[in-house]
Design a protein around this motif. Structure first.
Motif, PDB file in Angstrom:
ATOM      1  N   ASN A 184     -95.127 -92.785  70.359  1.00  0.00           N
ATOM      2  CA  ASN A 184     -95.129 -94.233  70.554  1.00  0.00           C
ATOM      3  C   ASN A 184     -93.982 -94.906  69.793  1.00  0.00           C
ATOM      4  OD1 ASN A 184     -96.650 -96.475  71.778  1.00  0.00           O
ATOM      5  ND2 ASN A 184     -97.168 -97.077  69.696  1.00  0.00           N
ATOM      6  N   ASN A 185     -93.572 -94.292  68.676  1.00  0.00           N
ATOM      7  CA  ASN A 185     -92.494 -94.852  67.851  1.00  0.00           C
ATOM      8  C   ASN A 185     -91.100 -94.453  68.322  1.00  0.00           C
ATOM      9  OD1 ASN A 185     -94.365 -96.032  66.160  1.00  0.00           O
ATOM     10  ND2 ASN A 185     -94.217 -94.487  64.555  1.00  0.00           N
ATOM     11  N   ASN A 186     -91.013 -93.544  69.292  1.00  0.00           N
ATOM     12  CA  ASN A 186     -89.716 -93.029  69.721  1.00  0.00           C
ATOM     13  C   ASN A 186     -88.802 -94.177  70.171  1.00  0.00           C
ATOM     14  OD1 ASN A 186     -87.544 -91.684  71.026  1.00  0.00           O
ATOM     15  ND2 ASN A 186     -88.857 -89.938  71.488  1.00  0.00           N
ATOM     16  N   PRO A 187     -87.628 -94.332  69.542  1.00  0.00           N
ATOM     17  CA  PRO A 187     -86.734 -95.447  69.877  1.00  0.00           C
ATOM     18  C   PRO A 187     -86.303 -95.476  71.342  1.00  0.00           C
ATOM     19  CG  PRO A 187     -86.041 -94.388  67.834  1.00  0.00           C
ATOM     20  CD  PRO A 187     -87.090 -93.507  68.441  1.00  0.00           C
ATOM     21  N   LYS A 188     -86.425 -94.344  72.042  1.00  0.00           N
ATOM     22  CA  LYS A 188     -85.997 -94.329  73.442  1.00  0.00           C
ATOM     23  C   LYS A 188     -86.809 -95.303  74.294  1.00  0.00           C
ATOM     24  CE  LYS A 188     -88.869 -90.513  75.216  1.00  0.00           C
ATOM     25  NZ  LYS A 188     -88.860 -89.143  75.787  1.00  0.00           N
ATOM     26  N   HIS A 189     -88.002 -95.678  73.813  1.00  0.00           N
ATOM     27  CA  HIS A 189     -88.836 -96.628  74.562  1.00  0.00           C
ATOM     28  C   HIS A 189     -88.359 -98.063  74.411  1.00  0.00           C
ATOM     29  CE1 HIS A 189     -91.548 -93.325  75.116  1.00  0.00           C
ATOM     30  NE2 HIS A 189     -92.013 -93.328  73.890  1.00  0.00           N
ATOM     31  N   GLY A 190     -87.510 -98.317  73.404  1.00  0.00           N
ATOM     32  CA  GLY A 190     -87.227 -99.700  73.057  1.00  0.00           C
ATOM     33  C   GLY A 190     -88.412-100.214  72.259  1.00  0.00           C
ATOM     34  N   GLU A 191     -89.117-101.184  72.795  1.00  0.00           N
ATOM     35  CA  GLU A 191     -90.337-101.662  72.147  1.00  0.00           C
ATOM     36  C   GLU A 191     -91.439-100.606  72.281  1.00  0.00           C
ATOM     37  OE1 GLU A 191     -93.208-105.659  72.137  1.00  0.00           O
ATOM     38  OE2 GLU A 191     -91.814-105.293  73.783  1.00  0.00           O
ATOM     39  N   LYS A 192     -92.298-100.509  71.282  1.00  0.00           N
ATOM     40  CA  LYS A 192     -93.408 -99.555  71.341  1.00  0.00           C
ATOM     41  C   LYS A 192     -94.226 -99.785  72.609  1.00  0.00           C
ATOM     42  CE  LYS A 192     -94.299 -99.021  66.360  1.00  0.00           C
ATOM     43  NZ  LYS A 192     -95.322 -99.195  65.297  1.00  0.00           N
ATOM     44  N   PRO A 193     -94.571 -98.729  73.339  1.00  0.00           N
ATOM     45  CA  PRO A 193     -95.408 -98.901  74.529  1.00  0.00           C
ATOM     46  C   PRO A 193     -96.784 -99.477  74.214  1.00  0.00           C
ATOM     47  CG  PRO A 193     -94.323 -96.766  74.571  1.00  0.00           C
ATOM     48  CD  PRO A 193     -94.069 -97.353  73.211  1.00  0.00           C
ATOM     49  N   VAL A 194     -97.404 -98.999  73.141  1.00  0.00           N
ATOM     50  CA  VAL A 194     -98.764 -99.419  72.788  1.00  0.00           C
ATOM     51  C   VAL A 194     -98.725-100.137  71.448  1.00  0.00           C
ATOM     52  CG1 VAL A 194    -101.135 -98.678  72.340  1.00  0.00           C
ATOM     53  CG2 VAL A 194     -99.752 -97.464  74.049  1.00  0.00           C
ATOM     54  N   LYS A 195     -99.155-101.403  71.450  1.00  0.00           N
ATOM     55  CA  LYS A 195     -99.197-102.202  70.228  1.00  0.00           C
ATOM     56  C   LYS A 195    -100.530-102.944  70.153  1.00  0.00           C
ATOM     57  CE  LYS A 195     -95.584-104.447  68.796  1.00  0.00           C
ATOM     58  NZ  LYS A 195     -94.446-105.405  68.749  1.00  0.00           N
ATOM     59  N   PRO A 196    -101.172-102.933  68.995  1.00  0.00           N
ATOM     60  CA  PRO A 196    -100.779-102.224  67.785  1.00  0.00           C
ATOM     61  C   PRO A 196    -101.003-100.718  67.942  1.00  0.00           C
ATOM     62  CG  PRO A 196    -102.962-103.127  67.486  1.00  0.00           C
ATOM     63  CD  PRO A 196    -102.472-103.626  68.822  1.00  0.00           C
ATOM     64  N   SER A 197    -100.353 -99.925  67.114  1.00  0.00           N
ATOM     65  CA  SER A 197    -100.528 -98.476  67.210  1.00  0.00           C
ATOM     66  C   SER A 197    -101.960 -98.071  66.882  1.00  0.00           C
ATOM     67  CB  SER A 197     -99.549 -97.757  66.276  1.00  0.00           C
ATOM     68  OG  SER A 197     -99.723 -98.175  64.941  1.00  0.00           O
TER      69      SER A 197
END
Length: 298
Positions: A184-197
């Protein structure tokens, strides 16, 4: 060359907190506490959240610290949550400047630590989230600026549920949660997919069911698939106190998260197929691409 199981176990180990990181987190808690003691009447402070539940992933950032205020500060409870958050922010701004950022329920303090290309921070905490709190019977009240009121929470209940889930899953549950949070933290996503973690952890209480199957790759494939299928469900606070954890995501965010989770499931399926076809090196590279640099190739 590592087998897939060996790679996942090494990956799991890399995401676990070690003694040096715990010592640094404790030192940062003391540093912030010593300063805030000059600004507010604080009864006690403690590290909490996913850090205390051992579900925090690397690099270590946004570590929650509850600052439980004394009864003499009760005047805040009759005021809008923004008041105490603003006062805490202003106090922390005096010491940390623009490194202190006001958030919905906390003040984030960034210590200027940067992760390298392998997500290492020399065992240092990147940031903490300072959470003002009051005792309320066996629970706590914390400010929630989004809903405009003080809400109840109980980190102890969250920790107990995580421990029970971990034990029921042959002590692999927390490792799987850390892995999906790292994805979920992978920078390739840009913004986190799931928030809050934390939502991922809450979902994992139900989505990881049936017991440990013995295979990390297939567990993760199934985990991504179930998360994608159920991201639109309502996910209440496990302690039964505050608003639903899923309330922080609107329909557009959930749609994006579902699409990325489905893509992760497809990537996991391809990685598993590489092994089936005898391409172990390709499989390792596929998992590293999926998760990020903490997943080992050797």
């Amino acid at each position: 060359m590592l087998t897939i199981d060996e790679a996942f176990r090494k990956f799991k180990s890399r995401l676990e907190l070690n003694d040096r990181e715990q010592a640094n987190a404790s030192a940062r808690q003391t540093e912030v506490r010593d300063y805030l003691d000059t600004k507010f009447k604080i009864d006690r402070s403690f590290l909490t959240g996913s850090y205390a539940r051992w579900t925090k992933t690397k690099p270590l950032k946004d570590v929650d610290i509850f600052f439980v205020l004394k009864a003499s500060e009760d005047h805040y409870r009759s005021k809008a949550p923004s008041i105490v958050l603003t006062d805490f922010h202003n106090a922390l701004d005096e010491k940390y400047g623009d490194k202190a950022k006001k958030q919905n329920r906390s003040i984030n303090v960034d210590f200027g630590v940067k992760a390298d290309a392998e997500d290492n921070t020399d065992y240092r905490v990147i940031s903490v989230d300072v959470v003002p709190a009051f005792d309320k019977d066996d629970d706590f009240e914390i400010p929630d600026n989004e809903v405009g009121k003080w809400i109840e929470t109980n980190p102890k209940v969250h920790a107990e549920k995580a421990t029970a889930a971990h034990q029921a899953y042959s002590s692999e549950w927390k490792g799987l949660v850390r892995m999906v949070k790292y994805w979920n933290n992978n920078p390739k996503h840009g913004e986190k997919p799931v928030k809050p973690s934390f939502l991922l952890e809450v979902m994992a209480l139900q989505c990881l069911h049936g017991g440990w199957g013995g295979s990390f790759d297939r567990e993760m494939q199934g985990f991504f698939a179930t998360l994608a299928d159920r991201i639109f469900d309502e996910w209440p606070d496990p302690a039964g106190l505050g608003p639903a954890v899923s309330d922080g995501m609107d329909s557009a965010r959930k749609t994006r998260a579902r699409d990325l989770l489905r893509a992760a499931e497809r990537e996991a399926t391809l990685a598993i197929d590489h092994v089936r076809r005898g391409r172990n090196g390709e499989a390792l590279r596929a998992w590293r691409e999926l998760f990020g640099p903490k997943f080992p190739l050797s």
